[in-house]
Design a protein around this motif. Structure first.
Motif, PDB file in Angstrom:
ATOM      1  N   PHE A 120       0.828  -1.205   0.000  1.00  0.00           N
ATOM      2  CA  PHE A 120       0.000   0.000   0.000  1.00  0.00           C
ATOM      3  C   PHE A 120       0.868   1.262   0.000  1.00  0.00           C
ATOM      4  O   PHE A 120       0.572   2.221  -0.715  1.00  0.00           O
ATOM      5  CB  PHE A 120      -0.929   0.018   1.220  1.00  0.00           C
ATOM      6  CG  PHE A 120      -2.083  -0.939   1.136  1.00  0.00           C
ATOM      7  CD1 PHE A 120      -2.797  -1.095  -0.037  1.00  0.00           C
ATOM      8  CD2 PHE A 120      -2.468  -1.685   2.234  1.00  0.00           C
ATOM      9  CE1 PHE A 120      -3.870  -1.975  -0.125  1.00  0.00           C
ATOM     10  CE2 PHE A 120      -3.541  -2.559   2.173  1.00  0.00           C
ATOM     11  CZ  PHE A 120      -4.241  -2.707   0.994  1.00  0.00           C
ATOM     12  N   HIS A 121       1.932   1.265   0.768  1.00  0.00           N
ATOM     13  CA  HIS A 121       2.770   2.457   0.908  1.00  0.00           C
ATOM     14  C   HIS A 121       3.623   2.736  -0.325  1.00  0.00           C
ATOM     15  O   HIS A 121       3.873   3.886  -0.664  1.00  0.00           O
ATOM     16  CB  HIS A 121       3.682   2.314   2.136  1.00  0.00           C
ATOM     17  CG  HIS A 121       3.018   2.634   3.431  1.00  0.00           C
ATOM     18  ND1 HIS A 121       2.540   3.888   3.739  1.00  0.00           N
ATOM     19  CD2 HIS A 121       2.745   1.850   4.503  1.00  0.00           C
ATOM     20  CE1 HIS A 121       2.005   3.877   4.949  1.00  0.00           C
ATOM     21  NE2 HIS A 121       2.106   2.649   5.434  1.00  0.00           N
ATOM     22  N   GLU A 122       4.083   1.691  -1.018  1.00  0.00           N
ATOM     23  CA  GLU A 122       5.088   1.860  -2.061  1.00  0.00           C
ATOM     24  C   GLU A 122       4.539   1.901  -3.488  1.00  0.00           C
ATOM     25  O   GLU A 122       5.232   2.347  -4.399  1.00  0.00           O
ATOM     26  CB  GLU A 122       6.114   0.719  -1.974  1.00  0.00           C
ATOM     27  CG  GLU A 122       6.928   0.725  -0.698  1.00  0.00           C
ATOM     28  CD  GLU A 122       7.997  -0.358  -0.698  1.00  0.00           C
ATOM     29  OE1 GLU A 122       8.408  -0.796  -1.795  1.00  0.00           O
ATOM     30  OE2 GLU A 122       8.412  -0.772   0.402  1.00  0.00           O
ATOM     31  N   SER A 123       3.307   1.463  -3.702  1.00  0.00           N
ATOM     32  CA  SER A 123       2.814   1.275  -5.062  1.00  0.00           C
ATOM     33  C   SER A 123       2.297   2.562  -5.704  1.00  0.00           C
ATOM     34  O   SER A 123       1.562   3.334  -5.076  1.00  0.00           O
ATOM     35  CB  SER A 123       1.686   0.236  -5.078  1.00  0.00           C
ATOM     36  OG  SER A 123       2.153  -1.012  -4.638  1.00  0.00           O
ATOM     37  N   ASP A 124       2.673   2.763  -6.943  1.00  0.00           N
ATOM     38  CA  ASP A 124       2.040   3.789  -7.783  1.00  0.00           C
ATOM     39  C   ASP A 124       0.795   3.225  -8.456  1.00  0.00           C
ATOM     40  O   ASP A 124      -0.112   3.976  -8.818  1.00  0.00           O
ATOM     41  CB  ASP A 124       3.024   4.278  -8.851  1.00  0.00           C
ATOM     42  CG  ASP A 124       4.255   4.923  -8.233  1.00  0.00           C
ATOM     43  OD1 ASP A 124       4.107   5.960  -7.569  1.00  0.00           O
ATOM     44  OD2 ASP A 124       5.358   4.374  -8.419  1.00  0.00           O
ATOM     45  N   VAL A 125       0.796   1.915  -8.649  1.00  0.00           N
ATOM     46  CA  VAL A 125      -0.344   1.196  -9.224  1.00  0.00           C
ATOM     47  C   VAL A 125      -0.588  -0.033  -8.364  1.00  0.00           C
ATOM     48  O   VAL A 125       0.351  -0.769  -8.041  1.00  0.00           O
ATOM     49  CB  VAL A 125      -0.073   0.744 -10.673  1.00  0.00           C
ATOM     50  CG1 VAL A 125      -1.278  -0.024 -11.227  1.00  0.00           C
ATOM     51  CG2 VAL A 125       0.268   1.929 -11.558  1.00  0.00           C
ATOM     52  N   ILE A 126      -1.834  -0.266  -7.972  1.00  0.00           N
ATOM     53  CA  ILE A 126      -2.208  -1.492  -7.256  1.00  0.00           C
ATOM     54  C   ILE A 126      -3.135  -2.295  -8.154  1.00  0.00           C
ATOM     55  O   ILE A 126      -4.155  -1.779  -8.627  1.00  0.00           O
ATOM     56  CB  ILE A 126      -2.908  -1.179  -5.928  1.00  0.00           C
ATOM     57  CG1 ILE A 126      -1.940  -0.463  -4.977  1.00  0.00           C
ATOM     58  CG2 ILE A 126      -3.449  -2.454  -5.279  1.00  0.00           C
ATOM     59  CD1 ILE A 126      -2.592   0.023  -3.695  1.00  0.00           C
ATOM     60  N   SER A 127      -2.782  -3.545  -8.403  1.00  0.00           N
ATOM     61  CA  SER A 127      -3.585  -4.403  -9.274  1.00  0.00           C
ATOM     62  C   SER A 127      -3.953  -5.676  -8.517  1.00  0.00           C
ATOM     63  O   SER A 127      -3.085  -6.347  -7.941  1.00  0.00           O
ATOM     64  CB  SER A 127      -2.803  -4.746 -10.547  1.00  0.00           C
ATOM     65  OG  SER A 127      -3.627  -5.387 -11.488  1.00  0.00           O
ATOM     66  N   ARG A 165      -3.667   4.782   3.276  1.00  0.00           N
ATOM     67  CA  ARG A 165      -2.285   4.311   3.414  1.00  0.00           C
ATOM     68  C   ARG A 165      -1.541   4.312   2.077  1.00  0.00           C
ATOM     69  O   ARG A 165      -0.338   4.075   2.033  1.00  0.00           O
ATOM     70  CB  ARG A 165      -2.262   2.907   4.004  1.00  0.00           C
ATOM     71  CG  ARG A 165      -2.791   2.825   5.422  1.00  0.00           C
ATOM     72  CD  ARG A 165      -2.543   1.443   5.975  1.00  0.00           C
ATOM     73  NE  ARG A 165      -3.783   0.726   6.229  1.00  0.00           N
ATOM     74  CZ  ARG A 165      -3.873  -0.595   6.302  1.00  0.00           C
ATOM     75  NH1 ARG A 165      -2.810  -1.340   6.119  1.00  0.00           N
ATOM     76  NH2 ARG A 165      -5.027  -1.165   6.557  1.00  0.00           N
ATOM     77  N   CYS A 166      -2.276   4.538   1.002  1.00  0.00           N
ATOM     78  CA  CYS A 166      -1.673   4.502  -0.332  1.00  0.00           C
ATOM     79  C   CYS A 166      -1.117   5.865  -0.720  1.00  0.00           C
ATOM     80  O   CYS A 166      -1.520   6.902  -0.177  1.00  0.00           O
ATOM     81  CB  CYS A 166      -2.721   4.084  -1.369  1.00  0.00           C
ATOM     82  SG  CYS A 166      -3.397   2.435  -1.105  1.00  0.00           S
ATOM     83  N   ARG A 167      -0.211   5.861  -1.668  1.00  0.00           N
ATOM     84  CA  ARG A 167       0.320   7.108  -2.206  1.00  0.00           C
ATOM     85  C   ARG A 167      -0.809   7.911  -2.856  1.00  0.00           C
ATOM     86  O   ARG A 167      -1.655   7.354  -3.551  1.00  0.00           O
ATOM     87  CB  ARG A 167       1.387   6.822  -3.253  1.00  0.00           C
ATOM     88  CG  ARG A 167       2.663   6.226  -2.691  1.00  0.00           C
ATOM     89  CD  ARG A 167       3.681   5.981  -3.777  1.00  0.00           C
ATOM     90  NE  ARG A 167       4.950   5.514  -3.215  1.00  0.00           N
ATOM     91  CZ  ARG A 167       6.022   5.226  -3.946  1.00  0.00           C
ATOM     92  NH1 ARG A 167       5.962   5.327  -5.270  1.00  0.00           N
ATOM     93  NH2 ARG A 167       7.126   4.814  -3.361  1.00  0.00           N
ATOM     94  N   ARG A 168      -0.794   9.202  -2.653  1.00  0.00           N
ATOM     95  CA  ARG A 168      -1.787  10.052  -3.323  1.00  0.00           C
ATOM     96  C   ARG A 168      -1.549   9.984  -4.827  1.00  0.00           C
ATOM     97  O   ARG A 168      -0.419  10.091  -5.303  1.00  0.00           O
ATOM     98  CB  ARG A 168      -1.689  11.494  -2.846  1.00  0.00           C
ATOM     99  CG  ARG A 168      -2.807  12.366  -3.419  1.00  0.00           C
ATOM    100  CD  ARG A 168      -2.869  13.714  -2.745  1.00  0.00           C
ATOM    101  NE  ARG A 168      -4.006  14.474  -3.257  1.00  0.00           N
ATOM    102  CZ  ARG A 168      -5.256  14.359  -2.825  1.00  0.00           C
ATOM    103  NH1 ARG A 168      -5.519  13.519  -1.840  1.00  0.00           N
ATOM    104  NH2 ARG A 168      -6.239  15.073  -3.341  1.00  0.00           N
ATOM    105  N   GLY A 169      -2.620   9.769  -5.595  1.00  0.00           N
ATOM    106  CA  GLY A 169      -2.495   9.650  -7.036  1.00  0.00           C
ATOM    107  C   GLY A 169      -2.279   8.225  -7.512  1.00  0.00           C
ATOM    108  O   GLY A 169      -1.942   7.998  -8.679  1.00  0.00           O
ATOM    109  N   VAL A 170      -2.498   7.247  -6.631  1.00  0.00           N
ATOM    110  CA  VAL A 170      -2.349   5.840  -7.006  1.00  0.00           C
ATOM    111  C   VAL A 170      -3.404   5.461  -8.056  1.00  0.00           C
ATOM    112  O   VAL A 170      -4.477   6.065  -8.127  1.00  0.00           O
ATOM    113  CB  VAL A 170      -2.478   4.932  -5.756  1.00  0.00           C
ATOM    114  CG1 VAL A 170      -3.905   4.946  -5.201  1.00  0.00           C
ATOM    115  CG2 VAL A 170      -2.039   3.512  -6.053  1.00  0.00           C
ATOM    116  N   ILE A 171      -3.069   4.498  -8.891  1.00  0.00           N
ATOM    117  CA  ILE A 171      -4.023   3.912  -9.829  1.00  0.00           C
ATOM    118  C   ILE A 171      -4.427   2.550  -9.281  1.00  0.00           C
ATOM    119  O   ILE A 171      -3.578   1.773  -8.839  1.00  0.00           O
ATOM    120  CB  ILE A 171      -3.414   3.756 -11.234  1.00  0.00           C
ATOM    121  CG1 ILE A 171      -3.144   5.124 -11.852  1.00  0.00           C
ATOM    122  CG2 ILE A 171      -4.322   2.947 -12.147  1.00  0.00           C
ATOM    123  CD1 ILE A 171      -2.423   5.068 -13.182  1.00  0.00           C
TER     124      ILE A 171
END
Length: 307
Positions: free
Chosen positions: A187-194, A214-220
């Protein structure tokens, strides 16, 4: 033999030539399956659509095997099947290539604003001076689930020079180019979560208001697995606030999606009607695998009964 669909690939039918086939139609409801079981008492069911629960199993005392036309068995009550000594088998990996390709199609559509730019072009606009898309090169892709589909997605991501991390407590071997991480790290490191995991009681609404913070702002967010993995209201709110840049979704909590769903009309949510595994090649591979899987069960039981 009951097929919960309107058809089956000819290559699969050829394997089942010794059996009478009954089709449930294009969109059978769970109760339709129960009634067909009562009428025909099938020895086997191939599941494409609809749910198969305890009521259907009880209506078919001859039932010995339920074979999924695909890999996800969440529409089959496996506990009820086990209690009745009915085997549940799945065509694992048969549609992996198709789903992996759909995953990346949705990802590229989100990152490159494909749908929005297409609509603007058709309306006569030329946005070259103002548009900036997201470059995936060097970005981090987080895979939740590293089965055959997840591994294929990781291969495609490597080809575009993405860093790939994955969470899967059940995966035995992680490819060298995929880093094993905890869910929290993902959750913390991903720019994209699939998402590429089955739906269980434990991971339902895995993507929710709290985990999204918990995710990066702007995650896909991409989902070609099961709709129940995502709290849809929470995802919609996160997209509208900009916390989630875009979402590419091929599965939903309720299918088919009803008219007026809140996702409809949302510019930054790309939708497809659960067609990730629907290609001609996958249709044949899933049908053949489903047929072979159930025949293996029936033939094994026949051998056991003769001893």
């Amino acid at each position: 033999m009951l097929v919960t669909a309107a058809d089956l690939a000819p290559e699969a039918l050829a394997l089942l030539s010794d059996y009478e086939i009954v089709y449930a139609g294009k969109a059978p409801a769970e109760q339709d399956i129960v009634e067909l079981c009562r009428i025909h008492n099938p020895i086997a069911i191939i599941v494409r659509y609809s749910k198969v629960g305890a009521q259907a199993m009880d209506a078919a005392p001859s039932l010995r095997v339920i074979s999924k036309h695909g890999s996800g068995t969440d529409t089959i009550d496996k506990m009820a099947a086990e209690a009745r000594n009915i085997r549940v088998v799945a065509a694992v990996g048969a549609n992996a290539a198709a789903v992996a390709e759909q995953t990346f199609a949705l990802l590229l559509a989100c990152a490159k604003s494909v749908v929005e730019l297409n609509a603007r072009m058709h309306a006569g606009h030329w946005d070259k001076a103002t548009h900036k898309s997201l470059e995936l090169n060097g970005r981090t892709l987080g895979l939740v689930g590293l089965g055959e589909i997840g591994v294929r997605v990781a291969e495609i991501a490597r080809a575009v020079n993405m860093r790939v991390i994955a969470f899967d407590p059940y995966a035995r071997n992680f490819p060298d180019h995929v880093k094993q991480v905890s869910l929290e790290e993902l959750f913390h490191e991903s720019d994209v979560i699939s998402l590429h995991c089955p739906l269980t009681d434990e991971n339902r609404h895995l993507i929710n208001a709290e985990t999204l913070t918990r995710c990066r702002r702007g995650v896909i967010v991409i989902n070609t697995a099961r709709g129940g993995l995502i709290d849809e209201a929470a995802l919609l709110s996160a997209v509208r606030s900009g916390r989630v840049m875009a979402a590419g979704l091929d599965s939903f909590s309720v299918e088919p999606m009803a008219a007026g769903h809140d996702f409809q009309g949302e510019q930054n949510i790309i939708l497809s009607p659960h067609v990730g595994g629907v290609t001609r090649a996958a249709y044949v591979k899933m049908g053949v695998a489903a047929a072979k899987n159930l025949l293996a069960v029936l033939e094994n039981r026949a051998q056991v009964s003769r001893r």
